[in-house]
Write a protein that holds these residues in place. Sequence first.
Motif, short mmCIF file in Angstrom:
data_model
loop_
_atom_site.label_atom_id
_atom_site.label_comp_id
_atom_site.label_asym_id
_atom_site.label_seq_id
_atom_site.Cartn_x
_atom_site.Cartn_y
_atom_site.Cartn_z
N GLN A 365 -48.47 -2.97 -24.74
CA GLN A 365 -47.65 -2.01 -24.40
C GLN A 365 -48.41 -0.56 -24.73
O GLN A 365 -49.13 -0.44 -25.67
CB GLN A 365 -46.38 -1.82 -24.98
CG GLN A 365 -45.58 -0.80 -24.58
CD GLN A 365 -44.34 -0.63 -25.24
OE1 GLN A 365 -43.74 -1.24 -26.02
NE2 GLN A 365 -43.25 0.32 -24.50
N LEU A 367 -48.30 3.31 -23.88
CA LEU A 367 -47.28 4.52 -23.84
C LEU A 367 -47.93 5.53 -22.68
O LEU A 367 -49.14 5.79 -22.95
CB LEU A 367 -46.91 5.24 -25.07
CG LEU A 367 -45.92 4.19 -25.95
CD1 LEU A 367 -45.64 4.99 -27.29
CD2 LEU A 367 -44.87 3.58 -25.29
N GLU A 390 -41.98 8.70 -16.97
CA GLU A 390 -40.83 7.79 -17.79
C GLU A 390 -40.53 6.72 -17.07
O GLU A 390 -39.19 6.27 -17.47
CB GLU A 390 -39.96 9.00 -18.25
CG GLU A 390 -40.36 10.13 -19.01
CD GLU A 390 -39.04 10.95 -19.69
OE1 GLU A 390 -38.01 10.67 -18.88
OE2 GLU A 390 -39.31 11.98 -20.36
N SER A 391 -41.25 6.01 -16.37
CA SER A 391 -40.96 4.84 -15.65
C SER A 391 -40.56 3.72 -16.70
O SER A 391 -40.04 2.87 -16.37
CB SER A 391 -41.91 4.57 -14.68
OG SER A 391 -43.02 4.40 -14.73
N SER A 392 -41.57 3.93 -17.90
CA SER A 392 -41.25 2.64 -18.83
C SER A 392 -40.59 3.32 -20.02
O SER A 392 -40.28 4.58 -19.82
CB SER A 392 -42.70 2.38 -19.45
OG SER A 392 -43.40 3.38 -19.85
N GLU A 393 -40.07 2.17 -20.70
CA GLU A 393 -39.14 2.84 -21.87
C GLU A 393 -39.69 3.32 -23.00
O GLU A 393 -40.95 2.39 -23.55
CB GLU A 393 -38.18 1.64 -22.02
CG GLU A 393 -37.32 1.32 -21.01
CD GLU A 393 -35.99 0.31 -21.67
OE1 GLU A 393 -36.18 -0.35 -22.69
OE2 GLU A 393 -35.47 -0.06 -20.73
N PHE A 394 -39.72 4.25 -23.52
CA PHE A 394 -39.96 4.88 -24.84
C PHE A 394 -38.99 5.57 -25.60
O PHE A 394 -38.13 5.91 -24.96
CB PHE A 394 -41.37 5.46 -24.92
CG PHE A 394 -41.54 6.66 -24.05
CD1 PHE A 394 -41.55 7.84 -24.48
CD2 PHE A 394 -41.72 6.28 -22.66
CE1 PHE A 394 -41.60 8.80 -23.65
CE2 PHE A 394 -42.00 7.49 -21.94
CZ PHE A 394 -41.72 8.76 -22.46
N THR A 395 -39.20 6.10 -26.88
CA THR A 395 -38.09 6.70 -27.69
C THR A 395 -38.01 8.03 -27.21
O THR A 395 -37.06 8.81 -27.02
CB THR A 395 -38.52 6.52 -29.06
OG1 THR A 395 -38.63 5.06 -29.27
CG2 THR A 395 -37.18 6.79 -29.91
N PRO A 416 -35.90 13.61 -27.31
CA PRO A 416 -35.75 12.48 -26.56
C PRO A 416 -36.54 12.56 -25.18
O PRO A 416 -36.71 13.62 -24.93
CB PRO A 416 -34.47 12.48 -26.58
CG PRO A 416 -33.88 13.94 -26.46
CD PRO A 416 -34.86 14.52 -27.52
N THR A 417 -36.58 11.35 -24.54
CA THR A 417 -37.20 11.30 -23.09
C THR A 417 -36.08 12.51 -22.30
O THR A 417 -34.98 12.44 -22.60
CB THR A 417 -37.27 10.03 -22.85
OG1 THR A 417 -35.85 9.43 -22.63
CG2 THR A 417 -38.20 9.15 -23.49
N THR A 438 -46.34 10.58 -26.98
CA THR A 438 -44.92 9.85 -26.68
C THR A 438 -45.12 8.80 -28.08
O THR A 438 -45.99 8.47 -28.39
CB THR A 438 -45.25 9.28 -25.26
OG1 THR A 438 -46.39 8.67 -25.35
CG2 THR A 438 -45.10 10.09 -24.46
N ILE A 440 -42.91 5.25 -29.63
CA ILE A 440 -41.60 4.23 -29.81
C ILE A 440 -41.64 3.98 -31.22
O ILE A 440 -42.38 4.48 -32.10
CB ILE A 440 -42.00 2.92 -29.09
CG1 ILE A 440 -43.46 2.51 -29.27
CG2 ILE A 440 -41.82 3.28 -27.66
CD1 ILE A 440 -43.63 1.02 -28.92
#
Length: 444
Positions: A365, A367, A390-395, A416-417, A438, A440
């Motif tokens: 992964q 980021l 922000e198409s992928s998930e992160f904190t 936060p995102t 960025t 996680i």
Amino acid sequence: LFVKHRDGTRVLSAGRFRKPGLPPVRVERQLPDRVMVTAGGSSLELTVRDVGSVDYIGSTPDGLMYIYAESVVRHVPVKADRFVYVMDKEGAVLARIRLPRNQYAYIFREFDVAPDGTLYHMQSTERGVHIVRWEYDPEYAVTEAEYPESFTGIPHFNGLAESEPAAADPPFNKAAAASAAGVTRSEALEIADAHVWHVWTATAENIGTTSTVTTPSWVQVGENKSIPYKWGGWNTIAQFDQGIAAGKLAGDINTSTVDWGNSVGNDCSGYVSICWKTSQKYGTSTIGNVSTPLSSVNDLLPGDATNKAGSHIRLFVEWTADGKLLQAEATSSGDPGWFTRYYTWTISGISGYVPVRYDLIEGGQVLPRPTLLYAVSKADSVTLGWTADESSEFTGYKIYRKTCDEDLFMPVKYIPTGTHSTTLSHEAGLHYDYRVNTYIDDGE
């Protein structure tokens, strides 16, 4: 802007530079076969099979747009067709020019659109540089235009590179390399970045020409930036600094023989070997002993590489929105040349290269990296603004800060995102450096 004073200190200038205006048209690619064109308030779409790099070239006075787009016809080694599309304001494709696939020399500004809307293309051949003029005529029935046959047999500049230096030691095979320490993608990128921006001081003893060594002409007595190119070199920053302090020559552009002991620096494969933390230097012809080809150039992740055996290798950093590759390399090319740099390449610009992945790289992964949009500084605060995919998930985002008297960045705020700006207070009269990452929970 950093200004160097006589006492050697650096300060942020209070002056301001005007940023170049954004192009009126934004072009992005969406895999596998879409090109998104944003013009004013309109969003248009273009279909290109296995789309490669894309770009906006310019527009005519009546609003017709010239859009550059590539179609990848082979991923290993890379091969791409190149086109210029003529598109109207409603998104209809009125014509397409098929560009020559091959280029004899790399052209930095390949296209230009005159005020009357005429398209000019600078094309390099063995015979010289040609300026080709294209004018769109709506009365002309043919919508597919091609270059004369005399332009089709031109070699690509990637096929003209010189060979690599001989290795100092026989390379390990995959079985022997399996015991070497791995590297994370973040570590590889951090090592690459440190070599590009490394600031070091040379004395007259570090500059010169011998029977085996010629230092790059940009190296000067005093402060220098970037690790210089050295034919056959394989040095960490610490080893480079130790060599400079010991009076060794800085870099070597003498490609007729390899000097193993009197100079320090890196060549292209030495640089990638250092970034991958391999147990020894691997050349472009032996890098396959510790890496594996990818099935698609689009599978490249930060920390991978593009390699042309017997010629050159670059560390891949990230994809741009328009499908170009930001890469780090030790190279003879560019300005000033014979140094370590970042450069952005189109997919067609890496024709003949193979996308490869180090066998011991860790972390799948990756980021997204935030892009700074603005920084507004006041006496007691700073406001930072950025954007990120922000198409992928992160904190979220982590803000770091340090003063000029501190060595390490320390986290000062978590965001936060969905939020892309923040204001932080700070003590008046102090210089602060900021960084936005960025993150996680277990990485950033």
